[in-house]
Scaffold this motif. Structure first.
Motif, PDB file in Angstrom:
ATOM      1  N   SER A  36     -21.039 -33.734 -46.765  1.00 44.70           N
ATOM      2  CA  SER A  36     -19.653 -32.941 -47.176  1.00 44.70           C
ATOM      3  C   SER A  36     -18.452 -33.923 -46.815  1.00 44.70           C
ATOM      4  N   GLN A  37     -17.549 -33.489 -47.245  1.00 42.87           N
ATOM      5  CA  GLN A  37     -16.125 -34.110 -47.078  1.00 42.87           C
ATOM      6  C   GLN A  37     -15.884 -34.112 -45.457  1.00 42.87           C
ATOM      7  N   ARG A  38     -16.250 -33.006 -44.672  1.00 37.87           N
ATOM      8  CA  ARG A  38     -16.071 -32.876 -43.349  1.00 37.87           C
ATOM      9  C   ARG A  38     -17.103 -33.724 -42.645  1.00 37.87           C
ATOM     10  N   GLU A  39     -18.174 -34.043 -42.905  1.00 40.43           N
ATOM     11  CA  GLU A  39     -19.340 -34.872 -42.221  1.00 40.43           C
ATOM     12  C   GLU A  39     -18.808 -36.265 -42.473  1.00 40.43           C
ATOM     13  N   LEU A  40     -18.157 -36.527 -43.759  1.00 42.66           N
ATOM     14  CA  LEU A  40     -17.703 -37.897 -44.103  1.00 42.66           C
ATOM     15  C   LEU A  40     -16.499 -38.003 -43.244  1.00 42.66           C
ATOM     16  N   ALA A  41     -15.700 -37.024 -43.035  1.00 51.45           N
ATOM     17  CA  ALA A  41     -14.412 -37.413 -42.166  1.00 51.45           C
ATOM     18  C   ALA A  41     -14.878 -37.748 -40.838  1.00 51.45           C
ATOM     19  N   GLU A  42     -15.853 -36.812 -40.307  1.00 55.46           N
ATOM     20  CA  GLU A  42     -16.224 -37.197 -38.865  1.00 55.46           C
ATOM     21  C   GLU A  42     -16.734 -38.691 -38.550  1.00 55.46           C
ATOM     22  N   ARG A  43     -17.646 -39.150 -39.509  1.00 57.47           N
ATOM     23  CA  ARG A  43     -18.236 -40.458 -39.750  1.00 57.47           C
ATOM     24  C   ARG A  43     -17.217 -41.539 -39.595  1.00 57.47           C
ATOM     25  N   ALA A  44     -16.042 -41.118 -40.542  1.00 54.17           N
ATOM     26  CA  ALA A  44     -15.096 -42.359 -40.970  1.00 54.17           C
ATOM     27  C   ALA A  44     -13.901 -42.336 -39.730  1.00 54.17           C
ATOM     28  N   GLY A  45     -14.008 -41.405 -38.862  1.00 52.70           N
ATOM     29  CA  GLY A  45     -12.737 -41.156 -38.032  1.00 52.70           C
ATOM     30  C   GLY A  45     -11.640 -40.852 -38.517  1.00 52.70           C
ATOM     31  N   THR A  46     -11.514 -40.032 -39.795  1.00 50.31           N
ATOM     32  CA  THR A  46     -10.427 -39.467 -40.252  1.00 50.31           C
ATOM     33  C   THR A  46     -10.456 -37.928 -40.329  1.00 50.31           C
ATOM     34  N   THR A  47      -9.484 -37.265 -41.256  1.00 48.86           N
ATOM     35  CA  THR A  47      -9.676 -35.879 -41.258  1.00 48.86           C
ATOM     36  C   THR A  47     -10.357 -35.324 -42.797  1.00 48.86           C
ATOM     37  N   GLN A  48     -10.918 -34.373 -43.004  1.00 43.89           N
ATOM     38  CA  GLN A  48     -11.408 -33.677 -44.143  1.00 43.89           C
ATOM     39  C   GLN A  48     -10.287 -33.825 -45.185  1.00 43.89           C
ATOM     40  N   ALA A  49      -9.163 -33.272 -44.511  1.00 40.79           N
ATOM     41  CA  ALA A  49      -7.774 -33.174 -45.543  1.00 40.79           C
ATOM     42  C   ALA A  49      -7.510 -34.537 -46.268  1.00 40.79           C
ATOM     43  N   SER A  50      -7.890 -35.439 -45.297  1.00 36.99           N
ATOM     44  CA  SER A  50      -7.549 -36.887 -45.920  1.00 36.99           C
ATOM     45  C   SER A  50      -8.440 -37.443 -47.126  1.00 36.99           C
ATOM     46  N   ILE A  51      -9.915 -36.946 -46.719  1.00 37.42           N
ATOM     47  CA  ILE A  51     -10.842 -37.357 -47.603  1.00 37.42           C
ATOM     48  C   ILE A  51     -10.697 -36.602 -48.942  1.00 37.42           C
ATOM     49  N   SER A  52     -10.087 -35.293 -48.933  1.00 37.19           N
ATOM     50  CA  SER A  52      -9.920 -34.514 -49.939  1.00 37.19           C
ATOM     51  C   SER A  52      -8.697 -35.043 -50.894  1.00 37.19           C
ATOM     52  N   ARG A  53      -7.575 -35.305 -50.094  1.00 38.60           N
ATOM     53  CA  ARG A  53      -6.703 -36.095 -50.680  1.00 38.60           C
ATOM     54  C   ARG A  53      -7.056 -37.310 -51.600  1.00 38.60           C
ATOM     55  N   ILE A  54      -7.959 -38.159 -50.856  1.00 44.02           N
ATOM     56  CA  ILE A  54      -8.302 -39.355 -51.615  1.00 44.02           C
ATOM     57  C   ILE A  54      -8.999 -39.092 -52.959  1.00 44.02           C
ATOM     58  N   GLU A  55      -9.801 -37.987 -52.773  1.00 47.01           N
ATOM     59  CA  GLU A  55     -10.842 -37.819 -53.907  1.00 47.01           C
ATOM     60  C   GLU A  55     -10.069 -37.026 -54.997  1.00 47.01           C
ATOM     61  N   ARG A  56      -8.976 -36.536 -54.751  1.00 46.55           N
ATOM     62  CA  ARG A  56      -8.164 -35.752 -55.716  1.00 46.55           C
ATOM     63  C   ARG A  56      -7.302 -36.665 -56.353  1.00 46.55           C
ATOM     64  N   GLY A  57      -7.020 -37.965 -56.028  1.00 48.07           N
ATOM     65  CA  GLY A  57      -6.225 -39.084 -56.437  1.00 48.07           C
ATOM     66  C   GLY A  57      -4.817 -38.781 -55.840  1.00 48.07           C
ATOM     67  N   LEU A  58      -4.811 -37.875 -54.922  1.00 47.71           N
ATOM     68  CA  LEU A  58      -3.309 -37.777 -54.136  1.00 47.71           C
ATOM     69  C   LEU A  58      -2.785 -38.598 -52.876  1.00 47.71           C
ATOM     70  N   GLU A  59      -3.794 -39.469 -52.722  1.00 52.45           N
ATOM     71  CA  GLU A  59      -3.759 -40.503 -51.636  1.00 52.45           C
ATOM     72  C   GLU A  59      -4.455 -41.606 -51.977  1.00 52.45           C
ATOM     73  N   GLN A  60      -3.586 -42.858 -51.810  1.00 46.52           N
ATOM     74  CA  GLN A  60      -4.145 -44.030 -52.143  1.00 46.52           C
ATOM     75  C   GLN A  60      -4.537 -44.751 -51.042  1.00 46.52           C
ATOM     76  N   PRO A  61      -5.901 -44.882 -50.812  1.00 45.31           N
ATOM     77  CA  PRO A  61      -6.207 -45.749 -49.450  1.00 45.31           C
ATOM     78  C   PRO A  61      -5.931 -47.189 -49.484  1.00 45.31           C
ATOM     79  N   THR A  62      -5.529 -47.971 -48.622  1.00 52.73           N
ATOM     80  CA  THR A  62      -5.746 -49.463 -48.696  1.00 52.73           C
ATOM     81  C   THR A  62      -7.166 -49.896 -48.872  1.00 52.73           C
TER      82      THR A  62
END
Length: 105
Positions: A52-78
């Motif tokens: 899930s986005q939440r599980e990934l966020a925990e493993r990656a040290g970020t937030t579920q909201a940030s994962i969601s924004r990236i997946e929706r194309g609203l946030e561009q990661p380096t």
């Protein structure tokens, strides 16, 4: 002309995902960000990992909201951040560049 970039994701078990797109290497990527396909790449990699986005966020040290924004194309990661997030899913990211050939060759 912009080079063709292939974004490759591989796992230790030999499985892989490849996304090829035309990228303007001298604009978005020179700023350290990977253009719009980051959303597609992350969604595909996460689907293969069945997290899930939440599980990934925990493993990656970020937030579920940030994962969601990236997946929706609203946030561009380096590239570095995308590699870290993909690493939390067990994927290794590499990029291969090939120069485009002018039309008619």
């Amino acid at each position: 002309a912009a080079p063709i970039a292939a974004l490759n994701l591989t796992r230790a078990d030999g499985s892989n995902l490849v996304v090829s797109r035309l990228l303007d290497m001298f604009s978005d990527m020179s700023k350290g960000a990977i253009p719009g396909q980051a959303a597609d790449v992350l969604r595909a990699a996460r689907a293969q990992s069945a997290l899930s986005q939440r599980e990934l966020a925990e493993r990656a040290g970020t937030t579920q909201a940030s994962i969601s924004r990236i997946e929706r194309g609203l946030e561009q990661p380096t590239l570095a951040r995308l590699a870290r997030i993909l690493g939390a899913l067990g994927w290794r990211m590499s990029i291969e560049l090939e120069p485009m050939r002018p039309r008619g060759e």
